[in-house]
Motif scaffolding. Structure first.
Motif, PDB file in Angstrom:
ATOM      1  N   SER A  74      -6.208  -3.629  -2.363  1.00 31.18           N
ATOM      2  CA  SER A  74      -5.447  -3.693  -1.121  1.00 31.18           C
ATOM      3  C   SER A  74      -4.462  -4.840  -1.171  1.00 31.18           C
ATOM      4  O   SER A  74      -4.781  -5.934  -1.635  1.00 31.18           O
TER       5      SER A  74
ATOM      6  N   LEU B 157      -2.300   0.080   7.409  1.00 28.67           N
ATOM      7  CA  LEU B 157      -2.546  -0.578   6.146  1.00 28.67           C
ATOM      8  C   LEU B 157      -1.985  -1.984   6.032  1.00 28.67           C
ATOM      9  O   LEU B 157      -2.565  -2.818   5.359  1.00 28.67           O
TER      10      LEU B 157
ATOM     11  N   ARG C  29       0.828  -1.201   0.000  1.00 32.36           N
ATOM     12  CA  ARG C  29       0.000   0.000   0.000  1.00 32.36           C
ATOM     13  C   ARG C  29       0.868   1.258   0.000  1.00 32.36           C
ATOM     14  O   ARG C  29       1.963   1.280   0.542  1.00 32.36           O
ATOM     15  N   ARG C  30       0.336   2.301  -0.627  1.00 31.25           N
ATOM     16  CA  ARG C  30       1.018   3.595  -0.755  1.00 31.25           C
ATOM     17  C   ARG C  30       2.253   3.524  -1.657  1.00 31.25           C
ATOM     18  O   ARG C  30       3.131   4.383  -1.583  1.00 31.25           O
TER      19      ARG C  30
ATOM     20  N   GLU D  42      -8.903   0.094  -6.062  1.00 28.94           N
ATOM     21  CA  GLU D  42      -9.353  -0.405  -4.753  1.00 28.94           C
ATOM     22  C   GLU D  42     -10.577  -1.302  -4.916  1.00 28.94           C
ATOM     23  O   GLU D  42     -11.606  -1.155  -4.254  1.00 28.94           O
TER      24      GLU D  42
ATOM     25  N   ASP E  69      -4.803  -4.606   7.924  1.00 31.49           N
ATOM     26  CA  ASP E  69      -5.409  -5.379   6.839  1.00 31.49           C
ATOM     27  C   ASP E  69      -5.166  -6.873   7.019  1.00 31.49           C
ATOM     28  O   ASP E  69      -6.057  -7.690   6.807  1.00 31.49           O
TER      29      ASP E  69
ATOM     30  N   GLU F  93       0.421   5.356   8.579  1.00 36.21           N
ATOM     31  CA  GLU F  93      -0.385   5.186   7.378  1.00 36.21           C
ATOM     32  C   GLU F  93      -0.085   3.908   6.607  1.00 36.21           C
ATOM     33  O   GLU F  93      -0.932   3.437   5.851  1.00 36.21           O
ATOM     34  N   VAL F  94       1.120   3.378   6.778  1.00 32.81           N
ATOM     35  CA  VAL F  94       1.476   2.179   6.027  1.00 32.81           C
ATOM     36  C   VAL F  94       1.552   0.966   6.947  1.00 32.81           C
ATOM     37  O   VAL F  94       0.792   0.010   6.797  1.00 32.81           O
TER      38      VAL F  94
END
Length: 398
Positions: free
Chosen positions: A119, A195, A29-30, A92, A199, A190-191
Protein backbone atom coordinates in the motif's frame (compact mmCIF):
# COMPACT_ATOMS: atom_id res chain seq x y z
CA UNK A 1 -9.15 -6.24 -18.75
CA UNK A 2 -6.78 -5.73 -21.68
CA UNK A 3 -3.12 -5.94 -20.64
CA UNK A 4 -0.12 -4.28 -22.25
CA UNK A 5 3.56 -4.95 -21.72
CA UNK A 6 5.11 -2.35 -19.42
CA UNK A 7 8.54 -2.72 -20.95
CA UNK A 8 10.47 -0.09 -19.01
CA UNK A 9 9.49 -1.51 -15.61
CA UNK A 10 10.15 -5.10 -16.66
CA UNK A 11 13.53 -4.05 -18.02
CA UNK A 12 14.46 -2.40 -14.70
CA UNK A 13 13.31 -5.44 -12.71
CA UNK A 14 15.43 -7.70 -14.93
CA UNK A 15 18.46 -5.43 -14.55
CA UNK A 16 18.40 -5.65 -10.73
CA UNK A 17 17.60 -9.37 -10.73
CA UNK A 18 20.01 -11.33 -8.56
CA UNK A 19 21.25 -8.34 -6.57
CA UNK A 20 21.18 -8.69 -2.77
CA UNK A 21 18.72 -5.80 -2.38
CA UNK A 22 15.09 -6.15 -1.37
CA UNK A 23 13.29 -4.85 -4.45
CA UNK A 24 10.29 -2.69 -3.52
CA UNK A 25 7.69 -1.61 -6.10
CA UNK A 26 6.16 1.67 -4.97
CA UNK A 27 3.64 4.10 -6.38
CA UNK A 28 0.11 5.33 -6.00
CA UNK A 29 -2.56 2.65 -5.57
CA UNK A 30 -4.11 1.24 -8.75
CA UNK A 31 -1.03 2.23 -10.77
CA UNK A 32 -0.50 -1.38 -11.85
CA UNK A 33 2.01 -2.77 -9.34
CA UNK A 34 0.12 -6.05 -8.84
CA UNK A 35 -0.25 -6.69 -12.58
CA UNK A 36 3.43 -5.90 -13.04
CA UNK A 37 4.35 -8.41 -10.33
CA UNK A 38 2.19 -11.06 -12.03
CA UNK A 39 3.90 -10.37 -15.35
CA UNK A 40 7.35 -10.54 -13.77
CA UNK A 41 6.52 -13.93 -12.24
CA UNK A 42 5.66 -15.23 -15.73
CA UNK A 43 8.79 -13.63 -17.14
CA UNK A 44 11.01 -15.36 -14.58
CA UNK A 45 9.52 -18.76 -15.37
CA UNK A 46 9.97 -18.19 -19.11
CA UNK A 47 13.60 -17.07 -18.82
CA UNK A 48 14.88 -19.45 -16.12
CA UNK A 49 14.60 -23.21 -16.56
CA UNK A 50 15.33 -23.73 -12.86
CA UNK A 51 13.35 -20.80 -11.44
CA UNK A 52 11.37 -21.51 -8.28
CA UNK A 53 8.97 -18.56 -8.02
CA UNK A 54 7.27 -18.30 -4.63
CA UNK A 55 4.50 -15.84 -5.46
CA UNK A 56 2.18 -14.66 -2.68
CA UNK A 57 -0.67 -12.26 -3.39
CA UNK A 58 -2.41 -11.12 -0.22
CA UNK A 59 -5.35 -9.87 -2.29
CA UNK A 60 -6.29 -13.53 -2.70
CA UNK A 61 -8.02 -15.45 0.08
CA UNK A 62 -5.69 -18.37 -0.70
CA UNK A 63 -3.00 -16.66 1.37
CA UNK A 64 -5.16 -15.41 4.23
CA UNK A 65 -3.48 -17.83 6.67
CA UNK A 66 -0.12 -16.17 6.03
CA UNK A 67 -1.12 -12.78 7.45
CA UNK A 68 1.26 -13.23 10.40
CA UNK A 69 4.99 -13.01 9.95
CA UNK A 70 5.96 -16.37 11.47
CA UNK A 71 3.57 -18.21 9.15
CA UNK A 72 4.71 -16.14 6.16
CA UNK A 73 8.36 -17.03 6.68
CA UNK A 74 7.52 -20.67 7.33
CA UNK A 75 5.54 -20.86 4.07
CA UNK A 76 8.44 -19.45 2.06
CA UNK A 77 10.94 -21.79 3.75
CA UNK A 78 8.67 -24.77 3.08
CA UNK A 79 8.61 -23.89 -0.63
CA UNK A 80 12.37 -23.36 -0.96
CA UNK A 81 14.07 -25.64 -3.51
CA UNK A 82 17.77 -26.32 -3.03
CA UNK A 83 18.74 -26.81 -6.68
CA UNK A 84 16.81 -23.81 -8.04
CA UNK A 85 17.05 -20.04 -8.26
CA UNK A 86 14.53 -19.04 -5.59
CA UNK A 87 12.51 -15.87 -6.15
CA UNK A 88 10.09 -14.51 -3.55
CA UNK A 89 7.36 -12.19 -4.89
CA UNK A 90 4.90 -10.80 -2.34
CA UNK A 91 2.02 -8.53 -3.28
CA UNK A 92 0.32 -6.21 -0.73
CA UNK A 93 2.90 -7.10 1.91
CA UNK A 94 1.37 -4.74 4.50
CA UNK A 95 -1.53 -7.16 4.96
CA UNK A 96 0.81 -9.44 6.93
CA UNK A 97 1.18 -8.28 10.51
CA UNK A 98 4.88 -7.82 11.28
CA UNK A 99 5.83 -8.35 7.62
CA UNK A 100 9.16 -6.53 8.02
CA UNK A 101 10.38 -9.21 10.46
CA UNK A 102 9.65 -11.98 7.95
CA UNK A 103 11.26 -10.08 5.04
CA UNK A 104 14.37 -9.20 7.07
CA UNK A 105 14.74 -12.82 8.20
CA UNK A 106 14.35 -14.18 4.67
CA UNK A 107 16.81 -11.61 3.37
CA UNK A 108 19.35 -12.53 6.07
CA UNK A 109 19.24 -16.16 4.95
CA UNK A 110 20.83 -15.03 1.67
CA UNK A 111 19.13 -17.58 -0.54
CA UNK A 112 16.17 -15.63 -1.93
CA UNK A 113 15.76 -12.87 -4.52
CA UNK A 114 12.99 -10.78 -2.92
CA UNK A 115 10.42 -8.47 -4.54
CA UNK A 116 7.51 -6.84 -2.69
CA UNK A 117 4.70 -4.39 -3.33
CA UNK A 118 2.55 -2.67 -0.76
CA UNK A 119 0.00 0.00 0.00
CA UNK A 120 1.21 3.47 -0.84
CA UNK A 121 0.39 4.64 2.71
CA UNK A 122 1.80 1.63 4.56
CA UNK A 123 5.00 1.18 2.55
CA UNK A 124 6.10 4.75 2.03
CA UNK A 125 9.46 5.75 0.61
CA UNK A 126 10.35 7.30 3.96
CA UNK A 127 9.66 3.98 5.74
CA UNK A 128 11.92 1.69 3.73
CA UNK A 129 15.19 2.40 5.54
CA UNK A 130 13.65 1.74 8.95
CA UNK A 131 11.43 -1.20 7.94
CA UNK A 132 14.07 -3.29 6.20
CA UNK A 133 17.47 -3.93 7.74
CA UNK A 134 18.91 -5.02 4.40
CA UNK A 135 19.45 -2.73 1.43
CA UNK A 136 16.41 -1.82 -0.62
CA UNK A 137 16.07 -0.91 -4.27
CA UNK A 138 12.98 1.12 -5.07
CA UNK A 139 11.17 0.87 -8.40
CA UNK A 140 8.69 3.71 -8.82
CA UNK A 141 5.59 2.60 -10.74
CA UNK A 142 3.49 5.39 -12.22
CA UNK A 143 0.04 5.30 -13.83
CA UNK A 144 0.00 4.75 -17.60
CA UNK A 145 2.13 7.17 -19.60
CA UNK A 146 0.76 8.67 -22.81
CA UNK A 147 2.80 6.09 -24.72
CA UNK A 148 1.18 3.25 -22.76
CA UNK A 149 -2.25 4.86 -23.13
CA UNK A 150 -1.71 5.06 -26.90
CA UNK A 151 -0.69 1.40 -27.01
CA UNK A 152 -3.70 0.33 -24.96
CA UNK A 153 -6.17 2.13 -27.24
CA UNK A 154 -4.17 1.54 -30.46
CA UNK A 155 -4.21 5.29 -31.16
CA UNK A 156 -2.91 6.18 -34.62
CA UNK A 157 -3.37 9.96 -34.31
CA UNK A 158 -1.22 11.10 -31.35
CA UNK A 159 -2.52 14.69 -31.47
CA UNK A 160 -6.11 13.58 -31.06
CA UNK A 161 -5.03 10.94 -28.56
CA UNK A 162 -3.34 13.52 -26.32
CA UNK A 163 -6.58 15.50 -26.14
CA UNK A 164 -8.25 12.37 -24.73
CA UNK A 165 -5.36 11.59 -22.37
CA UNK A 166 -5.45 15.10 -20.91
CA UNK A 167 -8.75 14.33 -19.21
CA UNK A 168 -8.83 10.51 -19.03
CA UNK A 169 -5.38 10.12 -17.52
CA UNK A 170 -3.40 6.97 -16.83
CA UNK A 171 -5.46 5.04 -14.26
CA UNK A 172 -5.97 1.93 -16.34
CA UNK A 173 -8.75 0.58 -14.11
CA UNK A 174 -10.97 3.45 -15.24
CA UNK A 175 -10.64 2.39 -18.91
CA UNK A 176 -13.17 -0.38 -18.32
CA UNK A 177 -15.91 2.24 -17.93
CA UNK A 178 -17.40 3.88 -21.01
CA UNK A 179 -18.92 7.13 -19.72
CA UNK A 180 -16.64 9.88 -18.33
CA UNK A 181 -18.82 10.12 -15.20
CA UNK A 182 -18.28 6.42 -14.51
CA UNK A 183 -14.53 6.73 -15.07
CA UNK A 184 -14.28 9.63 -12.63
CA UNK A 185 -16.50 7.87 -10.10
CA UNK A 186 -14.13 4.89 -10.15
CA UNK A 187 -11.10 7.16 -9.67
CA UNK A 188 -12.75 9.19 -6.91
CA UNK A 189 -14.17 6.23 -5.00
CA UNK A 190 -11.54 3.52 -5.57
CA UNK A 191 -8.41 5.65 -5.55
CA UNK A 192 -8.91 9.01 -3.90
CA UNK A 193 -11.44 8.22 -1.19
CA UNK A 194 -10.94 4.56 -0.46
CA UNK A 195 -7.24 4.18 -1.05
CA UNK A 196 -5.42 7.47 -0.59
CA UNK A 197 -7.34 9.44 2.00
CA UNK A 198 -8.55 6.40 3.96
CA UNK A 199 -5.10 4.82 4.12
CA UNK A 200 -3.42 8.06 5.15
CA UNK A 201 -6.04 8.79 7.79
CA UNK A 202 -5.77 5.28 9.19
CA UNK A 203 -1.97 5.09 9.27
CA UNK A 204 -1.30 8.63 10.48
CA UNK A 205 -4.30 8.64 12.86
CA UNK A 206 -5.52 11.95 11.43
CA UNK A 207 -8.40 13.48 13.35
CA UNK A 208 -9.03 16.56 11.23
CA UNK A 209 -10.10 14.77 8.03
CA UNK A 210 -11.95 17.87 6.83
CA UNK A 211 -8.68 19.83 6.80
CA UNK A 212 -6.95 17.07 4.83
CA UNK A 213 -9.80 17.11 2.30
CA UNK A 214 -9.55 20.88 1.85
CA UNK A 215 -5.78 20.68 1.49
CA UNK A 216 -6.14 18.05 -1.28
CA UNK A 217 -8.66 20.27 -3.08
CA UNK A 218 -6.32 23.26 -2.78
CA UNK A 219 -3.28 21.38 -4.13
CA UNK A 220 -5.32 19.94 -7.00
CA UNK A 221 -6.70 23.34 -7.90
CA UNK A 222 -3.20 24.85 -7.85
CA UNK A 223 -1.26 22.16 -9.73
CA UNK A 224 1.89 23.66 -11.21
CA UNK A 225 1.58 26.88 -9.20
CA UNK A 226 4.35 28.11 -6.90
CA UNK A 227 3.13 27.26 -3.41
CA UNK A 228 4.41 27.46 0.16
CA UNK A 229 3.08 25.93 3.36
CA UNK A 230 2.52 29.43 4.72
CA UNK A 231 0.52 30.59 1.68
CA UNK A 232 -1.66 27.46 1.81
CA UNK A 233 -2.32 28.02 5.51
CA UNK A 234 -3.20 31.67 4.95
CA UNK A 235 -5.57 30.83 2.09
CA UNK A 236 -7.36 28.13 4.06
CA UNK A 237 -7.71 30.39 7.09
CA UNK A 238 -9.09 33.19 4.92
CA UNK A 239 -11.78 30.72 3.86
CA UNK A 240 -12.63 30.05 7.52
CA UNK A 241 -10.77 26.77 7.77
CA UNK A 242 -8.74 26.54 10.95
CA UNK A 243 -5.18 25.50 10.08
CA UNK A 244 -1.59 25.96 11.16
CA UNK A 245 1.54 25.67 9.06
CA UNK A 246 3.01 22.74 11.01
CA UNK A 247 -0.09 20.62 10.47
CA UNK A 248 -0.31 21.61 6.79
CA UNK A 249 3.36 20.74 6.32
CA UNK A 250 2.83 17.30 7.87
CA UNK A 251 -0.25 16.61 5.77
CA UNK A 252 1.59 17.57 2.59
CA UNK A 253 4.39 15.16 3.53
CA UNK A 254 1.82 12.39 4.03
CA UNK A 255 0.33 13.04 0.58
CA UNK A 256 3.73 13.10 -1.13
CA UNK A 257 5.03 10.03 0.72
CA UNK A 258 1.89 8.22 -0.42
CA UNK A 259 2.63 9.18 -4.05
CA UNK A 260 -0.59 11.15 -4.50
CA UNK A 261 1.49 14.28 -5.18
CA UNK A 262 5.10 14.90 -6.15
CA UNK A 263 6.95 17.96 -4.89
CA UNK A 264 9.43 19.63 -7.24
CA UNK A 265 11.89 22.09 -5.73
CA UNK A 266 13.15 25.34 -7.21
CA UNK A 267 16.74 25.84 -8.34
CA UNK A 268 18.59 29.12 -8.88
CA UNK A 269 20.19 28.64 -12.32
CA UNK A 270 22.57 31.61 -12.00
CA UNK A 271 23.57 31.02 -8.37
CA UNK A 272 23.60 27.25 -8.79
CA UNK A 273 21.81 26.58 -5.50
CA UNK A 274 18.54 25.12 -4.29
CA UNK A 275 15.89 27.52 -3.07
CA UNK A 276 14.33 26.52 0.23
CA UNK A 277 10.91 28.10 0.01
CA UNK A 278 8.05 27.90 -2.48
CA UNK A 279 7.76 24.62 -4.35
CA UNK A 280 5.40 23.16 -6.94
CA UNK A 281 3.19 20.13 -6.44
CA UNK A 282 2.09 17.81 -9.23
CA UNK A 283 -0.51 15.04 -9.17
CA UNK A 284 0.65 11.50 -9.89
CA UNK A 285 -2.17 11.43 -12.44
CA UNK A 286 -4.07 14.40 -13.85
CA UNK A 287 -7.40 12.52 -13.83
CA UNK A 288 -7.51 12.87 -10.02
CA UNK A 289 -8.22 16.57 -10.40
CA UNK A 290 -11.16 16.11 -12.73
CA UNK A 291 -12.55 13.23 -10.67
CA UNK A 292 -12.57 15.34 -7.54
CA UNK A 293 -13.12 18.92 -8.72
CA UNK A 294 -15.04 18.37 -11.97
CA UNK A 295 -14.23 19.54 -15.49
CA UNK A 296 -15.61 23.08 -15.46
CA UNK A 297 -12.19 24.75 -15.16
CA UNK A 298 -10.04 22.61 -17.42
CA UNK A 299 -6.83 24.69 -17.18
CA UNK A 300 -5.15 22.76 -19.99
CA UNK A 301 -1.86 24.64 -19.60
CA UNK A 302 -1.19 23.49 -16.05
CA UNK A 303 -2.51 20.00 -16.73
CA UNK A 304 -0.11 19.63 -19.67
CA UNK A 305 2.69 20.85 -17.41
CA UNK A 306 1.63 18.21 -14.86
CA UNK A 307 1.83 15.48 -17.51
CA UNK A 308 5.35 16.58 -18.52
CA UNK A 309 6.49 16.75 -14.89
CA UNK A 310 5.39 13.19 -14.19
CA UNK A 311 6.89 11.98 -17.48
CA UNK A 312 10.26 13.48 -16.52
CA UNK A 313 10.13 11.65 -13.18
CA UNK A 314 9.00 8.48 -14.94
CA UNK A 315 12.04 8.70 -17.23
CA UNK A 316 14.33 9.03 -14.21
CA UNK A 317 15.39 12.67 -14.53
CA UNK A 318 16.41 14.68 -11.48
CA UNK A 319 13.89 17.49 -11.95
CA UNK A 320 13.68 21.07 -10.64
CA UNK A 321 11.91 24.33 -11.35
CA UNK A 322 14.51 26.67 -12.87
CA UNK A 323 14.72 30.23 -11.55
CA UNK A 324 16.71 32.92 -13.38
CA UNK A 325 16.48 36.47 -12.05
CA UNK A 326 12.72 37.10 -11.95
CA UNK A 327 11.88 34.59 -14.65
CA UNK A 328 11.06 30.93 -14.28
CA UNK A 329 11.81 27.94 -16.49
CA UNK A 330 9.22 25.23 -16.03
CA UNK A 331 11.75 22.42 -15.64
CA UNK A 332 15.48 22.02 -15.33
CA UNK A 333 16.52 18.36 -15.56
CA UNK A 334 19.79 16.64 -14.72
CA UNK A 335 20.89 13.11 -15.58
CA UNK A 336 24.40 11.70 -15.95
CA UNK A 337 25.83 15.19 -15.52
CA UNK A 338 23.79 16.57 -18.44
CA UNK A 339 21.33 19.43 -18.03
CA UNK A 340 18.24 20.32 -20.06
CA UNK A 341 15.88 23.28 -19.78
CA UNK A 342 12.25 22.69 -20.68
CA UNK A 343 9.40 25.13 -21.08
CA UNK A 344 5.82 23.85 -21.48
CA UNK A 345 2.93 25.67 -23.17
CA UNK A 346 -0.42 24.49 -24.44
CA UNK A 347 -0.77 26.92 -27.35
CA UNK A 348 1.96 29.10 -28.88
CA UNK A 349 0.07 30.15 -32.01
CA UNK A 350 -0.09 33.77 -30.82
CA UNK A 351 3.24 35.63 -31.31
CA UNK A 352 2.99 37.23 -27.86
CA UNK A 353 2.54 33.82 -26.19
CA UNK A 354 5.45 32.34 -28.12
CA UNK A 355 7.66 35.27 -27.11
CA UNK A 356 6.67 34.91 -23.44
CA UNK A 357 7.56 31.21 -23.44
CA UNK A 358 10.88 31.71 -25.26
CA UNK A 359 12.01 34.63 -23.10
CA UNK A 360 13.24 32.69 -20.02
CA UNK A 361 15.11 30.19 -22.21
CA UNK A 362 16.84 32.95 -24.17
CA UNK A 363 18.21 34.47 -20.97
CA UNK A 364 20.07 31.29 -20.05
CA UNK A 365 23.61 31.77 -21.36
CA UNK A 366 25.04 28.26 -21.03
CA UNK A 367 25.11 25.77 -23.90
CA UNK A 368 22.82 23.09 -22.50
CA UNK A 369 19.81 22.09 -24.63
CA UNK A 370 16.75 24.31 -24.39
CA UNK A 371 13.36 22.88 -25.34
CA UNK A 372 9.89 24.31 -25.74
CA UNK A 373 7.13 21.71 -25.62
CA UNK A 374 3.75 22.75 -27.01
CA UNK A 375 0.87 21.53 -29.10
CA UNK A 376 2.35 22.54 -32.45
CA UNK A 377 0.91 19.66 -34.57
CA UNK A 378 4.04 19.69 -36.72
CA UNK A 379 7.59 18.29 -36.81
CA UNK A 380 10.33 19.65 -34.59
CA UNK A 381 11.84 23.02 -35.54
CA UNK A 382 14.21 25.57 -34.00
CA UNK A 383 13.94 29.22 -32.95
CA UNK A 384 17.08 31.04 -31.75
CA UNK A 385 18.66 27.81 -30.55
CA UNK A 386 15.50 26.58 -28.82
CA UNK A 387 14.09 23.27 -30.06
CA UNK A 388 10.31 23.52 -30.42
CA UNK A 389 8.76 20.05 -30.19
CA UNK A 390 5.15 18.93 -30.31
CA UNK A 391 4.42 17.64 -26.83
CA UNK A 392 2.57 14.55 -28.10
CA UNK A 393 5.63 13.50 -30.10
CA UNK A 394 7.89 14.13 -27.09
CA UNK A 395 5.67 12.08 -24.78
CA UNK A 396 5.83 9.21 -27.27
CA UNK A 397 9.63 9.44 -27.21
CA UNK A 398 10.00 10.35 -30.86
Amino acid sequence: MKLIERDEYLKEMREVEGTPDIKVLTGVRRSGKSKLMDRFAEDLKNRHENANVIHINFNLIDFEDLQEYHRLEAYVEDHYQESCDNFVLIDEIQMCKGFEKAINSLHARGKYDIYVTGSNAFLQSSDLATLFVGRTYRIDVFPFSFREYSTYYAIDNPYKGLTQYLTEGGMAGSYLYRAPEQKYKYINDEVLKALIVRDIVRKQKIRNVQLLDKLIDYLMDNVGTITSVRSITDTLESNRTKADHKTIGKYIDYLCNSFAFYKIRRYDIRGKKYLRSDDKYYLSDQSFRYARLGIKNMDYGHILENIVAIELLRRGFETYIGVLYKKEVDFMTIRNGKTNYIQVAYDISEPSTLERELSPLRQIKDNYPKILLARTYQPEYEIDGVCVIDVADWLLGK
